[in-house]
Design a protein around this motif. Sequence first.
Motif, mmCIF file in Angstrom:
data_model
loop_
_atom_site.group_PDB
_atom_site.id
_atom_site.type_symbol
_atom_site.label_atom_id
_atom_site.label_comp_id
_atom_site.label_asym_id
_atom_site.label_seq_id
_atom_site.Cartn_x
_atom_site.Cartn_y
_atom_site.Cartn_z
ATOM 1 N N ALA A 135 0.825 -1.210 0.000
ATOM 2 C CA ALA A 135 0.000 0.000 0.000
ATOM 3 C C ALA A 135 0.856 1.255 0.000
ATOM 4 C CB ALA A 135 -0.919 -0.015 1.214
ATOM 5 N N THR A 179 0.992 3.950 -3.130
ATOM 6 C CA THR A 179 0.681 5.358 -2.915
ATOM 7 C C THR A 179 1.725 6.267 -3.553
ATOM 8 O OG1 THR A 179 -0.364 4.761 -0.820
ATOM 9 C CG2 THR A 179 0.144 7.076 -1.140
ATOM 10 N N SER A 215 -2.349 -5.575 -2.424
ATOM 11 C CA SER A 215 -2.122 -5.153 -1.037
ATOM 12 C C SER A 215 -3.410 -5.198 -0.232
ATOM 13 C CB SER A 215 -1.534 -3.741 -1.018
ATOM 14 O OG SER A 215 -0.320 -3.687 -1.745
ATOM 15 N N ALA A 216 -4.514 -4.800 -0.843
ATOM 16 C CA ALA A 216 -5.803 -4.876 -0.152
ATOM 17 C C ALA A 216 -6.157 -6.324 0.187
ATOM 18 C CB ALA A 216 -6.894 -4.250 -1.010
ATOM 19 N N ALA A 230 -2.068 -2.027 -5.593
ATOM 20 C CA ALA A 230 -3.064 -1.649 -4.584
ATOM 21 C C ALA A 230 -4.093 -2.764 -4.373
ATOM 22 C CB ALA A 230 -3.765 -0.353 -4.996
ATOM 23 N N MET A 283 -5.784 6.431 0.470
ATOM 24 C CA MET A 283 -4.531 5.673 0.491
ATOM 25 C C MET A 283 -3.659 6.088 1.680
ATOM 26 S SD MET A 283 -4.556 3.380 -1.816
ATOM 27 C CE MET A 283 -2.854 2.879 -1.698
ATOM 28 N N SER A 294 -5.212 4.547 4.696
ATOM 29 C CA SER A 294 -4.965 3.112 4.694
ATOM 30 C C SER A 294 -3.569 2.793 5.223
ATOM 31 C CB SER A 294 -5.129 2.553 3.274
ATOM 32 O OG SER A 294 -4.795 1.187 3.222
ATOM 33 N N CYS A 295 -2.576 3.556 4.804
ATOM 34 C CA CYS A 295 -1.213 3.324 5.288
ATOM 35 C C CYS A 295 -1.104 3.600 6.786
ATOM 36 C CB CYS A 295 -0.233 4.200 4.513
ATOM 37 S SG CYS A 295 -0.095 3.803 2.757
ATOM 38 N N CYS A 298 -7.913 0.833 0.996
ATOM 39 C CA CYS A 298 -7.028 0.633 -0.153
ATOM 40 C C CYS A 298 -7.788 0.128 -1.378
ATOM 41 C CB CYS A 298 -5.919 -0.348 0.236
ATOM 42 S SG CYS A 298 -4.646 -0.594 -1.004
#
Length: 263
Positions: free
Chosen positions: A21, A25, A170-171, A167, A84, A87-88, A132
Motif C-alpha cells: 500500500a 501510494t 495489497s488490499a 493496490a 490511500m 490506509s497506510c 485501499c
Amino acid sequence: MASAGMQILAFVLALLGVFGATVATLLPNWKVSADVGSNIITAISQMQGLWMDCTWYSTGMFSCTLKYSVLSLPAYLQTARTTMVLSCVLAALGLCLASLGLKCTRWGGGRRAKGRTAVASGVCFVLAGVLCLIPASWFTNEVITSFLDSSVPESSKFEPGGAVYVAFVSAGFLFAGGSIFCTSCPGKRDGPPELIFSSPDKLQQQQQLRQEQLHPDQPQTHPEQLHTEQLHHDPLHQDQQYAGPLQPPAPDSRAGYSLQDYV
C-alpha cells in the motif's frame, strides 16, 4: 481461536500489505498512456499518479511534474489520495497492535489482553484493506470509462498502470491478515489458568477475598478458624472432641435415676 503459527502468517501477510500500500501510494504509474492508433509510433510514454505526472522519452530522458494544486484535481483523484494515506496509517497502527497481540511474544499482558489486542489489530487491517480497495476500484473505473468514451481523442486515452494492481494485491493481503487476527478473540471457556489448576488453599483465599469484596462490613475470618467453628457447632463432632476412638463415651447423667427417687 487462531494459533501462534496462524498469527505469524497473518502478521507476514499484513506486513506485505502495508509495504504494498505504501509503494502503490508513491508510484507514479496509476495510469499509463495506451498504445492505440497513432500512439503506437509515438516515442513518448506518459504516466500519471496520485502526486505527480511523468513522461518517458525514447531517448531515455525521464521527467516528472508534481501536482501542487489539490482543488484542481478531479474528485476520484482527491479521494484516492486521502484514502490511500489513511490506509497506510491504519495499517501501520495495526502492525503495532499486532506485535503486542502475538502469542509468541512476552509483552502485551495476559491471554485475554493479547486476544483483544489481536482483534483490534485485525480490525485495523480490515479497515485499511477497505480504504485501499476503494481508490483502486474507483480509479480503475474512471480510466476504463474514459478509454471507452469515443469523444476522448486517442492521444488522451490511458490504461490502468502497475500501481493499481499493487493496490489490489495489497488490499487482499490486508484482508487476509486482518481476518486471521479477528479470529483471535478469547472465548468464554478460556478462563485464567490459576482458577483451574489451583490448590485448595488458593481456592479458600480466593473465596475469602470475594466475600470481603461483597461484604466489606463483616469481620474477617481465617479459613482454619472457620473450620474449627464448624466443628464446634456440629453435634456429631461434639462427642468426638472428648472421646477418642478407643475410649468409651461418657455415661449419661440421667441413666442412674429411677422412678422411686421421685415417689
